[in-house]
Scaffold this active site. Sequence first.
Site, PDB file in Angstrom:
ATOM      1  N   ASP A  73     -10.419   2.156  -3.614  1.00 25.34           N
ATOM      2  CA  ASP A  73     -10.939   2.095  -2.016  1.00 25.34           C
ATOM      3  C   ASP A  73     -12.524   2.214  -2.121  1.00 25.34           C
ATOM      4  O   ASP A  73     -13.257   2.045  -1.318  1.00 25.34           O
ATOM      5  CB  ASP A  73     -10.569   3.438  -1.152  1.00 25.34           C
ATOM      6  CG  ASP A  73      -9.235   2.976  -0.763  1.00 25.34           C
ATOM      7  OD1 ASP A  73      -8.641   1.670  -0.706  1.00 25.34           O
ATOM      8  OD2 ASP A  73      -8.352   3.809   0.015  1.00 25.34           O
TER       9      ASP A  73
ATOM     10  N   ASP B 256       0.811  -1.311  -0.137  1.00 24.76           N
ATOM     11  CA  ASP B 256      -0.042   0.041  -0.171  1.00 24.76           C
ATOM     12  C   ASP B 256       0.984   1.285  -0.117  1.00 24.76           C
ATOM     13  O   ASP B 256       2.156   1.119   0.256  1.00 24.76           O
ATOM     14  CB  ASP B 256      -0.906  -0.090   1.176  1.00 24.76           C
ATOM     15  CG  ASP B 256      -2.240   0.796   0.933  1.00 24.76           C
ATOM     16  OD1 ASP B 256      -2.283   1.420   0.062  1.00 24.76           O
ATOM     17  OD2 ASP B 256      -3.117   0.432   1.856  1.00 24.76           O
TER      18      ASP B 256
HETATM   19  C1  DGJ Z   1      -5.988   1.875   1.794  1.00 27.66           C
HETATM   20  C2  DGJ Z   1      -6.373   0.492   0.944  1.00 27.66           C
HETATM   21  O1  DGJ Z   1      -6.701   0.780  -0.195  1.00 27.66           O
HETATM   22  C3  DGJ Z   1      -7.337  -0.390   1.689  1.00 27.66           C
HETATM   23  O2  DGJ Z   1      -7.867  -1.281   1.008  1.00 27.66           O
HETATM   24  C4  DGJ Z   1      -6.643  -0.533   3.098  1.00 27.66           C
HETATM   25  O3  DGJ Z   1      -5.627  -1.657   2.882  1.00 27.66           O
HETATM   26  C5  DGJ Z   1      -6.420   0.498   3.744  1.00 27.66           C
HETATM   27  N1  DGJ Z   1      -5.413   1.498   2.982  1.00 27.66           N
HETATM   28  C6  DGJ Z   1      -5.437   0.270   5.211  1.00 27.66           C
HETATM   29  O4  DGJ Z   1      -5.011   1.215   5.808  1.00 27.66           O
END
Ligand code: DGJ
Length: 766
Positions: free
Chosen positions: A548, A487
Amino acid sequence: MAITFDKGVFLLSSPKSTYVMRLHEGRYLVHCGWFSRIETWTGACDMPLAPRSFAPETDGTDKNDAFSLDVVKLEYPAPCGTDFRASAFKVSSLSPAGEDGEETISGGAELLYKEHRIYKGKHPLPSLPATYTEDDSEADTLEIDLGDPVTGLTVTLVYTVWNTFDVICRHAVFCNKGDRSITLLGAMSASVDFDGEGMRLLTLSGAHARERHPVIRAIEPGTQGVISRRGMTGHQQNPFMAILSSDATERQGTVYGMSLVYSGEFEAIAKQDQFGTNRVQIGIGNHNFRWTLEPSCAFTTPECVMVRSCEGLCGMSHTYHELYRTRLCRGKWRDKERPVVINNWEATYFDFDEEKLLRLADTAAKTGVECFVLDDGWFGHRRDDRRALGDWDVNTAKLPHGLKGLADEMHRRSMMFGLWVEPEMVSPDSNLYRAHPAWCIHSEGRPKSLSRHQLVLDLSLADVVDYLIGTFTGVLSSAAIDYIKWDFNRSPAWFYPGQAHKYYLGLYHLLEVLTSRFPDVLFESCAGGGGRFDAGMLYYMPQTWTSDNTDAISRVSIQAGTSLAYPASCMSCHVSAVPNHQTGRITPLQVRGAVAMAGAFGYELDLNRLSETEQGEIKDQIAWYKKVRPIVQFGSLYRIKSPYMSALIAGGNNAPDTLGWSAWEHVAKDKKAAAITIVWTYAEANAPFIRVKLQGLNAKDIYRFSSLKSRTTEALLKALTFEAPTGTAPVPDGTEASGEELMNAGLCIACSPTQGGSIQLYIRAL
Ligand code: DGJ
């Protein structure tokens, strides 16, 4: 040979197209055009060198007043005094002392032809991601050296022409062959001068949780395009653009795609000049960029992958999908079916312990899930997003048996084990930050800018990259980890000029080392969803968390836009809970499954809070997905109707077509099977019939239908206390029809609430 050079003319031919350049008077590299395939170029169709008012003469001899660089199409325009249009790069250097003995700063350069080389195959780009050949017979490469006689700057233009794809990959290499330093202030990977009226520019634009919505605009006099200045490619703009002929649509017309294999800041710009030439450029650009080239030093731009399609956007997408899936993505997972995932993020957020995770894993395993991914919150004292990034030791209060214990439990349940990491970040409240406060990107004397309470580690520093290599080699060796979700949850702020590029060279090195050390691991990239959904990251990690936003209706648009350039196997898509956590929308489980199955499929909700009927439906969905998975992940995608279709019709606007339906079809490479999905993005009473014309089938084959039933929709209908309009199955199982019938007449379907908002069909040739 795909590349020829004869009488000063370069012809670069891929299966259906030819890219033509010529040397003017043996000196200037002129662009002639990129056409449907031409075997020979006599020059009869070249742009005339007509004298034009106010065009400065180029060679200063006064004998050749018809030739001005300001008027012709150029292959890689230099920042010279006689082309007033946008140059492909910018430099600053000291001019040699003049007659008065003074040295002056010069911002100019001219590029004159020196020599060229043609060879089979394709060489890698130093320290940068790029497409690759597996055999030299797949492509041919041309390198043309151009030089500036005053500064000694040499620019080598490198073109690879593919023999099985209508693709030309390009980049430029700058080398200082003079004896004084030269500063590069901007460098595009590709510049193409298109002529042709009514051309349009398509970009993929949006925001966090609303990524990659196609925006189509006319190319008009002046400048239009997109720029990322966020230290990353970003959610807002994608390093991709397409130039559309005036008549181009999804299935017809000429489309030229330009995609940058890069993850940092970029520009993708179209500029129309006074005579209607559209100069289209993509590359690092000149925002906050500065690279000093000492004598004998070189700088290589990222690669631009250019696709020409005479079959509209669909043809362009097919080419990108196949090329990126097979000759950009690498490693063991490139050609392997991707596992069905359960991710605990939207199921638990930070609130989990081993017991809770195992309860989720037990239910997931029963439904057929193949991989359990443990998301954020497993390390240090990370109980929320305010702390502990950088402290990559397992939190044994949450996971008493460590990562190893948890991974073993998942394997015992016959599931792979995946782990979330965010290596490039550090929280101020962390041991790593306390030990190395200077390791984050910042500007001395200014406040360190936080975003999501975190700072970005400075990967332009070798020490930081080495530290991360050591730390994550440790994490990956500590347990049987099969999958990594990598991430990146903020945009870096305060890069000094050129630092962003150094950062990406550091990141690419880190990724190269880790992915080579752990070749069996499936890596997925993520940046707050799709903030770095780019071809650069796909070189190291063959899939990306698309957004997201997990709302199915929002995802119809996001995934359709993403699919213009990126293949289904790279798009990670999950079913989540309702009401959806980002939009609050309530969408039937059936629709959520249908939409998420357009990519690498999974779930991201607490399965234990679902009813038995819902869990049963999930089992059906997973079984269905496993049947269609090879077609979805490795077949050809046809966007039968997308939310942005109206924008393609001349005069249409860019507002997504929300009042309607979308449909897509994945067809097996041998055309013997296909998976069809229809989703109503807006529920209407007594809605009109729709006609869904299938595509890409064998006309004479007879196909038999089956469909995915929804247990929750059926249960809902039984429980209704009012009289719902009755419906029949859209296409009863066992129905048979010929490919030509399905493609030319199409299925005629009435939507009713009994269909629950989506239809999933599978057809197989008898
Ligand atoms: C952003 C990601 O896109 C989410 O799926 C998740 O992993 C969060 N970060 C976790 O902090």
